[in-house]
Design an enzyme around this catalytic site. Structure first.
Site, PDB file in Angstrom:
ATOM      1  N   ALA A 256      66.164  85.589 -36.019  1.00 52.76           N
ATOM      2  CA  ALA A 256      66.441  86.618 -35.026  1.00 52.76           C
ATOM      3  C   ALA A 256      66.192  87.958 -35.714  1.00 52.76           C
ATOM      4  O   ALA A 256      66.262  88.050 -36.945  1.00 52.76           O
ATOM      5  CB  ALA A 256      67.883  86.512 -34.571  1.00 52.76           C
TER       6      ALA A 256
ATOM      7  N   GLU B 258      66.079  77.456 -35.439  1.00 53.01           N
ATOM      8  CA  GLU B 258      66.765  77.079 -34.187  1.00 53.01           C
ATOM      9  C   GLU B 258      65.764  76.928 -33.040  1.00 53.01           C
ATOM     10  O   GLU B 258      65.901  76.038 -32.194  1.00 53.01           O
ATOM     11  CB  GLU B 258      67.849  78.115 -33.859  1.00 53.01           C
ATOM     12  CG  GLU B 258      69.020  78.023 -34.844  1.00 53.01           C
ATOM     13  CD  GLU B 258      70.038  79.127 -34.661  1.00 53.01           C
ATOM     14  OE1 GLU B 258      69.651  80.313 -34.746  1.00 53.01           O
ATOM     15  OE2 GLU B 258      71.214  78.818 -34.424  1.00 53.01           O
TER      16      GLU B 258
ATOM     17  N   GLY C  50      67.139  81.889 -36.522  1.00 51.39           N
ATOM     18  CA  GLY C  50      66.681  81.687 -35.144  1.00 51.39           C
ATOM     19  C   GLY C  50      65.319  81.009 -35.070  1.00 51.39           C
ATOM     20  O   GLY C  50      64.991  80.379 -34.061  1.00 51.39           O
TER      21      GLY C  50
ATOM     22  N   GLU D  34      72.040  82.248 -42.155  1.00 48.75           N
ATOM     23  CA  GLU D  34      72.934  83.218 -41.494  1.00 48.75           C
ATOM     24  C   GLU D  34      74.181  83.537 -42.304  1.00 48.75           C
ATOM     25  O   GLU D  34      74.696  84.661 -42.243  1.00 48.75           O
ATOM     26  CB  GLU D  34      73.350  82.706 -40.105  1.00 48.75           C
ATOM     27  CG  GLU D  34      72.259  82.787 -39.051  1.00 48.75           C
ATOM     28  CD  GLU D  34      71.355  81.557 -38.994  1.00 48.75           C
ATOM     29  OE1 GLU D  34      71.386  80.749 -39.947  1.00 48.75           O
ATOM     30  OE2 GLU D  34      70.625  81.408 -38.004  1.00 48.75           O
TER      31      GLU D  34
END
Ligand code: COA
Length: 259
Positions: free
Chosen positions: A67, A116, A113, A136
């Site tokens: 992200a 993910e 992300g 993270e």
């Protein structure tokens, strides 16, 4: 439709390649990229000619490096939860429950992300240079786009705990032994390998793709009994044109022609 952060390309008449295209930011997923991916997925879901999607990242270095950290660095708890909720609803859960098979072509870093996103896809092929991880915890966070749920589903709880708590990246070959990716190939063969399996998939009944995805996912959904769902979805297949065509073609000793 013109997109700023993603590119769409037809690999052939039935297979579409969706590329996250922010190479200078290693294809990090910002708000706009997530929104554009959602828009493209909605449009392709309604496009009957598109049967299989392949998702990759632009350049040779990264699939998606996470992200976009710069975008959420000032967020409050509430904003953080909203970010995760919106992302899960519009992109990650959306892909997992998509009616057409989605393959991740992991062509480099798949971090946070990015991993993910790859895990939300129905399965993953990786290039030899790919590196995968959920770092993270090094940012004071935990995965928020489904990583704490999908990683244990794919690799088992112990390995997921180790990967998430350490934040370690693993190489493609290790990801292969974990079952996190299904195949590892040279980078220049990645898209053609995805296309090869995509072409095999396109010969099958489109409704069966949707039905199989729903039935498999049911077993991983809170409050659903996968076996009961399978019975119901199996039954519903009998009412479809695909079923008529598939069985008729078999009995007539010809190849099915699914619409
Ligand atoms: N969010 C925002 N920007 C990112 C990013 C992310 N997740 N990952 C990389 N970038 C940006 C960098 O800030 C840099 O931008 P700049 O040139 O404007 O400074 C650019 O992409 C290139 O990255 P850089 O770190 O210089 O490349 P590198 O080869 O030295 O390192 C990584 C590559 C992947 C190891 C490193 O970029 C990294 O650790 N990224 C973050 C991974 C992460 O924690 N993801 C989880 C987020 S939830």
């Amino acid at each position: 439709m013109d997109y700023q952060n993603i590119q769409l390309e037809n690999l052939n008449e039935k297979v579409v390649l969706l590329t996250v295209n922010r190479p200078k930011k290693l294809n990090a997923l910002d708000n706009l990229t997530i929104a554009e991916l959602h828009q493209a997925l909605v449009a392709l879901e309604n496009d009957a000619t598109c049967r299989v999607l392949v998702i990759t990242g632009s350049g040779e270095k990264a699939f998606v490096a996470g992200a976009d950290i710069a975008e959420f660095s000032n967020f409050t708890s509430k904003e953080g939860a909203e970010l995760a909720r919106k992302g899960q609803d519009t992109l990650f859960d959306f892909i997992e429950n998509y009616s057409k098979p989605v393959i991740a072509a992991v062509n480099g870093f798949a971090l946070g992300g990015g991993l993910e996103l790859a895990m939300a896809c129905h399965f993953r092929y990786a290039s030899e240079n790919a590196k995968l991880g959920l770092p993270e915890v090094s940012l004071g966070l935990i995965p928020g786009y489904g990583g704490t749920q999908r990683l244990p589903q794919l690799v088992g709880k112990g390995r997921a705990m180790e990967l998430i708590l350490s934040g370690n990246m693993i190489a493609a070959e290790v990801a292969l032994t974990y079952g996190l990716v299904n195949k590892v190939v040279a980078q220049e063969q990645l898209i053609s390998s995805c296309l090869e399996i995509a072409n095999k998939i396109t010969q099958n009944a489109p409704n069966s793709m949707k039905a199989a995805i729903s039935a498999i996912n049911a077993g991983f959904s809170e409050g659903m009994n996968g076996y009961d769902s399978e019975i119901e979805i199996f039954g519903s297949c009998f009412g479809t044109e695909d079923f008529k065509e598939g069985t008729t073609a078999f009995l007539e000793k010809r190849k099915p022609n699914f619409q």
